[in-house]
Design a protein around this motif. Structure first.
Motif, PDB file in Angstrom:
ATOM      1  N   ASP A  25      35.260  36.125  37.145  1.00  0.00           N
ATOM      2  CA  ASP A  25      34.639  37.187  36.345  1.00  0.00           C
ATOM      3  C   ASP A  25      34.675  38.541  37.038  1.00  0.00           C
ATOM      4  O   ASP A  25      34.646  39.581  36.387  1.00  0.00           O
ATOM      5  N   GLU A  26      34.743  38.532  38.377  1.00  0.00           N
ATOM      6  CA  GLU A  26      34.727  39.798  39.107  1.00  0.00           C
ATOM      7  C   GLU A  26      36.065  40.523  39.027  1.00  0.00           C
ATOM      8  O   GLU A  26      36.127  41.729  39.212  1.00  0.00           O
TER       9      GLU A  26
ATOM     10  N   ILE B 119      36.292  43.498  36.613  1.00  0.00           N
ATOM     11  CA  ILE B 119      35.291  44.492  37.014  1.00  0.00           C
ATOM     12  C   ILE B 119      35.773  45.286  38.229  1.00  0.00           C
ATOM     13  O   ILE B 119      35.502  46.479  38.342  1.00  0.00           O
TER      14      ILE B 119
ATOM     15  N   ASP C  25      40.991  50.323  35.585  1.00  0.00           N
ATOM     16  CA  ASP C  25      41.371  50.188  34.170  1.00  0.00           C
ATOM     17  C   ASP C  25      42.851  50.475  33.937  1.00  0.00           C
ATOM     18  O   ASP C  25      43.483  49.851  33.084  1.00  0.00           O
TER      19      ASP C  25
ATOM     20  N   ARG D  93      33.805  49.950  44.104  1.00  0.00           N
ATOM     21  CA  ARG D  93      33.078  49.325  42.980  1.00  0.00           C
ATOM     22  C   ARG D  93      32.085  48.289  43.488  1.00  0.00           C
ATOM     23  O   ARG D  93      30.975  48.171  42.962  1.00  0.00           O
TER      24      ARG D  93
ATOM     25  N   LEU E 154      28.131  48.430  42.651  1.00  0.00           N
ATOM     26  CA  LEU E 154      27.499  47.360  41.872  1.00  0.00           C
ATOM     27  C   LEU E 154      26.465  46.558  42.660  1.00  0.00           C
ATOM     28  O   LEU E 154      25.486  46.071  42.077  1.00  0.00           O
TER      29      LEU E 154
END
Length: 158
Positions: free
Chosen positions: A25-26, A29, A33, A151, A155
């Motif tokens: 899932d990371e 993130i 992009d 990031r 986070l």
């Protein structure tokens, strides 16, 4: 093979950082992009989809479409090593054969408990098609890992 390394200290405890990184899932993130990354499927070592964590034998099927301008490229990596202890963890992914943009790819992810902080260290050994090191490969990897570490700080930092 050419090698690129990057280390950062994250102002978050080891358990928080490792728990975040030990899942596919990371990936979206922590990927810029502009790389157009998708993760269409993950297959565990037992052949089941979406395993819990990066277990040895897990295949991660990625698709990249940089800048949304280029044709999507399949990229398959397999977890070939994993070690977890009370204050250290690591896993290694390698590109499966020619199923990706590199001739060879081996990415070692290491995490070390520093008390209230965690050291993260990435080491990427790679070979581009045609062999050797291409001028754009190193800046690309530098930018990708700079973004990933930045990031992570944003986070997870306390």
């Amino acid at each position: 093979m050419p090698t690129y390394r990057r280390s950062s200290i994250i102002d978050a405890d080891f358990e928080t950082v490792w728990e975040f990184y030990d899942t596919v899932d990371e990936l979206p993130i922590l990927t810029p992009d502009w790389m157009g990354l998708r993760v269409p499927r993950v297959i565990g070592p037992d052949g089941q989809p979406d395993p819990d964590g990066y277990l040895v034998g897990t295949e991660i099927h990625l698709e990249t479409r940089p800048l949304d301008l280029f044709t999507a490229t399949e990229w398959v990596v397999e977890i070939v090593d994993r070690e977890v202890s009370e204050n250290r963890a690591s896993f290694v992914d390698e590109q499966v054969g020619d199923r990706g943009p590199f001739e060879a790819w081996r990415h070692t992810h290491r995490f070390v408990d520093l008390g209230d902080e965690t050291l993260i260290h990435d080491r990427i050994e790679y070979r581009v098609p045609g062999g050797g090191e291409r001028p754009l490969a190193t800046p690309f990897l530098a930018g990708m890992l700079w973004y990933r570490h930045r990031r992570t700080r944003a986070l997870l930092a306390d």
